[in-house]
Design an enzyme around this catalytic site. Structure first.
Site, PDB file in Angstrom:
ATOM      1  N   ASP A 159       0.863  -1.176   0.000  1.00  0.00           N
ATOM      2  CA  ASP A 159       0.000   0.000   0.000  1.00  0.00           C
ATOM      3  C   ASP A 159       0.901   1.227   0.000  1.00  0.00           C
ATOM      4  O   ASP A 159       1.739   1.388   0.898  1.00  0.00           O
ATOM      5  CB  ASP A 159      -0.879  -0.022   1.255  1.00  0.00           C
ATOM      6  CG  ASP A 159      -1.912   1.090   1.294  1.00  0.00           C
ATOM      7  OD1 ASP A 159      -1.675   2.153   0.685  1.00  0.00           O
ATOM      8  OD2 ASP A 159      -2.954   0.904   1.949  1.00  0.00           O
ATOM      9  N   ASN A 166       2.667   4.630 -10.266  1.00  0.00           N
ATOM     10  CA  ASN A 166       1.409   4.709 -11.000  1.00  0.00           C
ATOM     11  C   ASN A 166       0.173   4.617 -10.112  1.00  0.00           C
ATOM     12  O   ASN A 166      -0.913   5.019 -10.523  1.00  0.00           O
ATOM     13  CB  ASN A 166       1.382   3.578 -12.041  1.00  0.00           C
ATOM     14  CG  ASN A 166       0.021   3.370 -12.648  1.00  0.00           C
ATOM     15  OD1 ASN A 166      -0.437   4.152 -13.468  1.00  0.00           O
ATOM     16  ND2 ASN A 166      -0.652   2.293 -12.242  1.00  0.00           N
ATOM     17  N   TYR A 225      -9.248  15.033  -7.196  1.00  0.00           N
ATOM     18  CA  TYR A 225      -8.331  14.356  -8.124  1.00  0.00           C
ATOM     19  C   TYR A 225      -7.449  15.374  -8.849  1.00  0.00           C
ATOM     20  O   TYR A 225      -6.230  15.193  -8.956  1.00  0.00           O
ATOM     21  CB  TYR A 225      -9.146  13.548  -9.124  1.00  0.00           C
ATOM     22  CG  TYR A 225      -8.315  12.725 -10.083  1.00  0.00           C
ATOM     23  CD1 TYR A 225      -7.761  11.507  -9.691  1.00  0.00           C
ATOM     24  CD2 TYR A 225      -8.097  13.160 -11.382  1.00  0.00           C
ATOM     25  CE1 TYR A 225      -7.009  10.748 -10.565  1.00  0.00           C
ATOM     26  CE2 TYR A 225      -7.337  12.410 -12.266  1.00  0.00           C
ATOM     27  CZ  TYR A 225      -6.790  11.203 -11.862  1.00  0.00           C
ATOM     28  OH  TYR A 225      -6.037  10.451 -12.738  1.00  0.00           O
ATOM     29  N   LYS A 278      -3.334  15.560  -8.719  1.00  0.00           N
ATOM     30  CA  LYS A 278      -2.480  15.347  -9.884  1.00  0.00           C
ATOM     31  C   LYS A 278      -1.669  16.588 -10.250  1.00  0.00           C
ATOM     32  O   LYS A 278      -0.534  16.476 -10.727  1.00  0.00           O
ATOM     33  CB  LYS A 278      -3.323  14.867 -11.063  1.00  0.00           C
ATOM     34  CG  LYS A 278      -3.862  13.453 -10.872  1.00  0.00           C
ATOM     35  CD  LYS A 278      -2.749  12.428 -10.677  1.00  0.00           C
ATOM     36  CE  LYS A 278      -3.256  11.007 -10.663  1.00  0.00           C
ATOM     37  NZ  LYS A 278      -2.165  10.001 -10.562  1.00  0.00           N
ATOM     38  N   ALA A 299      -7.739   7.155 -21.258  1.00  0.00           N
ATOM     39  CA  ALA A 299      -7.041   6.047 -21.896  1.00  0.00           C
ATOM     40  C   ALA A 299      -7.907   4.798 -21.803  1.00  0.00           C
ATOM     41  O   ALA A 299      -8.909   4.763 -21.078  1.00  0.00           O
ATOM     42  CB  ALA A 299      -5.682   5.813 -21.225  1.00  0.00           C
TER      43      ALA A 299
END
Length: 252
Positions: A63, A90, A157, A161, A190
């Protein structure tokens, strides 16, 4: 191509989607890959796919919010494959897809803890090993949402990022003279589960993005992986602190 023969690569969030595609791509070019993540079954499937294609990989559960476990993960990578040459951070999550003032505090905390602190903690332990063992390359997976573009109802989010993009550049400056070269890839939508909206099928997504981005399609996971492999390769030896956007032109 065998650009990574003899190299040891650690990929977090490797149990599905882009992480799995990145692990498969490195293994296809000769690397020994540690596929890390929280779910053993999905990691073992990644390893099975690597081995079915003739590559070498191992699944290790971890984790990214647990600093001690990340330290152990780096050591396990070194023990299994003799070193740590390349790390791809990632692992990430999407939570709190509501207007900013309506985000639950626990969702905000979980997104920041995983997407930002998790990347920092992973780099902390990866870099510590690399700088004492001849250097290496780190590629962080950010997003076109953040430093490059914004949409409604995704501020947790987006904030996380944007922070990954900034952290990548700051860390790149801090550690290039330690022999550690750090960059980021910022994918847009994607061919991975995270780009599917609630209740949406892959066919629905394909129809939606025909008009949502200039290319008219999502990026293939393998196209994102190719960008990661380039930044990790010797061909990118003078590329330091870049944030390579792979988003079908959405943020152009």
């Amino acid at each position: 191509m065998n650009r990574f023969t003899g190299k040891s690569v650690l990929v977090t969030g490797a149990g599905s989607g882009l992480g799995r595609a990145i692990a498969l791509a490195f293994a296809a070019e000769g690397a020994s890959v540690v596929a890390a993540g929280r779910t053993a079954a999905s990691l073992e499937e990644t390893v099975r796919l690597v081995e079915a294609a003739g590559g070498t990989a191992a699944a290790v559960t971890a984790d990214v919010t647990d600093s001690d476990r990340l330290r152990e993960l780096v050591q396990e990578t070194v023990t299994r494959f003799g070193g740590l040459d390349i790390a791809v951070n990632n692992a990430g999550i999407l939570r709190g897809t509501v207007p900013s003032a309506e985000i639950l505090e626990e969702d905000w905390d979980e997104v920041i803890r995983t997407n930002v602190t998790g990347v920092w903690l992973a780099m902390k332990h990866e870099i510590a090993h690399m700088k004492e063992n001849g250097g290496g390359a780190v590629v962080n997976i950010s997003s076109n949402l953040g430093a490059h573009s914004r949409i409604p109802n995704a501020s947790a989010y987006i904030t996380s990022k944007a922070a990954v993009s900034a952290l990548t550049r700051a860390a790149a400056l801090d550690h290039i003279r330690d022999g550690v070269r750090i960059n980021a890839v910022s994918p847009g939508a994607a061919a991975a589960p995270m780009s599917l909206r609630a209740g949406e099928t892959e066919a629905d997504r394909a129809e939606r993005v025909k008009t949502e981005n200039p290319l008219g399609r999502v990026a293939e996971a393998e196209e994102v992986a190719a960008a990661v492999l380039y930044l990790a390769s010797a061909a990118a030896g003078s590329v330091v602190g870049t944030d390579l956007v792979v988003d079908s032109g959405s943020s152009a």
